[in-house]
Design a protein around this motif. Structure first.
Motif, mmCIF file in Angstrom:
data_model
loop_
_atom_site.group_PDB
_atom_site.id
_atom_site.type_symbol
_atom_site.label_atom_id
_atom_site.label_comp_id
_atom_site.label_asym_id
_atom_site.label_seq_id
_atom_site.Cartn_x
_atom_site.Cartn_y
_atom_site.Cartn_z
ATOM 1 N N THR A 193 -9.679 -5.608 39.132
ATOM 2 C CA THR A 193 -8.883 -4.409 38.881
ATOM 3 C C THR A 193 -7.758 -4.284 39.893
ATOM 4 O O THR A 193 -6.633 -3.903 39.544
ATOM 5 N N ALA A 246 -4.972 -6.617 38.801
ATOM 6 C CA ALA A 246 -4.244 -6.056 37.653
ATOM 7 C C ALA A 246 -3.398 -4.860 38.071
ATOM 8 O O ALA A 246 -2.245 -4.727 37.655
ATOM 9 N N ARG A 299 0.762 -4.690 38.021
ATOM 10 C CA ARG A 299 1.474 -3.684 37.211
ATOM 11 C C ARG A 299 2.320 -2.764 38.082
ATOM 12 O O ARG A 299 3.370 -2.306 37.666
ATOM 13 N N THR A 326 7.587 -1.461 34.690
ATOM 14 C CA THR A 326 7.097 -0.253 34.036
ATOM 15 C C THR A 326 7.670 0.975 34.727
ATOM 16 O O THR A 326 7.597 1.094 35.943
ATOM 17 N N GLN A 355 -0.686 4.397 32.136
ATOM 18 C CA GLN A 355 0.372 3.444 31.812
ATOM 19 C C GLN A 355 0.041 2.042 32.324
ATOM 20 O O GLN A 355 0.251 1.052 31.623
ATOM 21 N N GLU A 412 -2.771 0.478 30.267
ATOM 22 C CA GLU A 412 -2.260 0.065 28.964
ATOM 23 C C GLU A 412 -1.482 -1.248 29.080
ATOM 24 O O GLU A 412 -1.655 -2.156 28.279
ATOM 25 N N GLN A 413 -0.661 -1.354 30.093
ATOM 26 C CA GLN A 413 0.123 -2.575 30.298
ATOM 27 C C GLN A 413 -0.797 -3.765 30.606
ATOM 28 O O GLN A 413 -0.470 -4.902 30.270
ATOM 29 N N ALA A 414 -1.942 -3.507 31.212
ATOM 30 C CA ALA A 414 -2.898 -4.566 31.541
ATOM 31 C C ALA A 414 -3.856 -4.854 30.384
ATOM 32 O O ALA A 414 -4.824 -5.588 30.536
ATOM 33 N N ASP A 415 -3.584 -4.253 29.220
ATOM 34 C CA ASP A 415 -4.412 -4.416 28.018
ATOM 35 C C ASP A 415 -5.825 -3.888 28.182
ATOM 36 O O ASP A 415 -6.761 -4.406 27.580
ATOM 37 N N HIS A 416 -5.988 -2.865 29.006
ATOM 38 C CA HIS A 416 -7.277 -2.195 29.130
ATOM 39 C C HIS A 416 -7.347 -1.092 28.082
ATOM 40 O O HIS A 416 -6.328 -0.480 27.748
ATOM 41 N N ASP A 417 -8.536 -0.825 27.585
ATOM 42 C CA ASP A 417 -8.714 0.225 26.573
ATOM 43 C C ASP A 417 -8.572 1.620 27.165
ATOM 44 O O ASP A 417 -8.260 2.568 26.459
ATOM 45 N N ARG A 418 -8.858 1.709 28.453
ATOM 46 C CA ARG A 418 -8.849 3.024 29.113
ATOM 47 C C ARG A 418 -8.508 2.834 30.590
ATOM 48 O O ARG A 418 -8.603 1.727 31.119
#
Length: 107
Positions: free
Chosen positions: A35, A38, A42, A47, A54, A57-63
């Protein structure tokens, strides 16, 4: 960035990975290590809004939960991480007459 300058992305990625590897041992578990990587990647991105939603989301995590936990409750020593990053910067980017200027404006 000044016109005419370019970034060697492979070199940048290698140096980023070295810096993250240097601080990885400050996190006891593998999840906060991943984490952290990531999150930092980011934070350094283009971004515009940099909140946990945000960035997740940019790291393709669901939450945003993992990034929020990293900042809120993961066990790590900020002073030790700071010292590791400082040492890395000095060893890899430093010069006897060098000066680091941090410009938070993003320009």
């Amino acid at each position: 960035m000044a016109a005419g300058h370019s970034i060697d992305t492979a070199r940048w990625r290698a140096m980023f990975d070295q810096a993250v590897a240097r601080i990885a041992g400050r996190f006891r578990r593998v999840e906060p290590r991943a984490t952290t990587r990531a999150y930092l990647l980011r934070l350094l991105s283009q971004t515009e809004r940099k909140n946990c939603w945000q960035l997740a989301e940019q790291a393709d995590h669901d939450r945003p939960g993992p990034m929020q936990r990293l900042l809120r409750s993961a066990r790590w020593d900020a002073d030790e991480v700071r010292d590791d990053v400082r040492a890395y910067v000095f060893e890899n980017l430093g010069a006897d007459d060098g000066v680091l200027i941090v410009d938070r404006r993003g320009s």
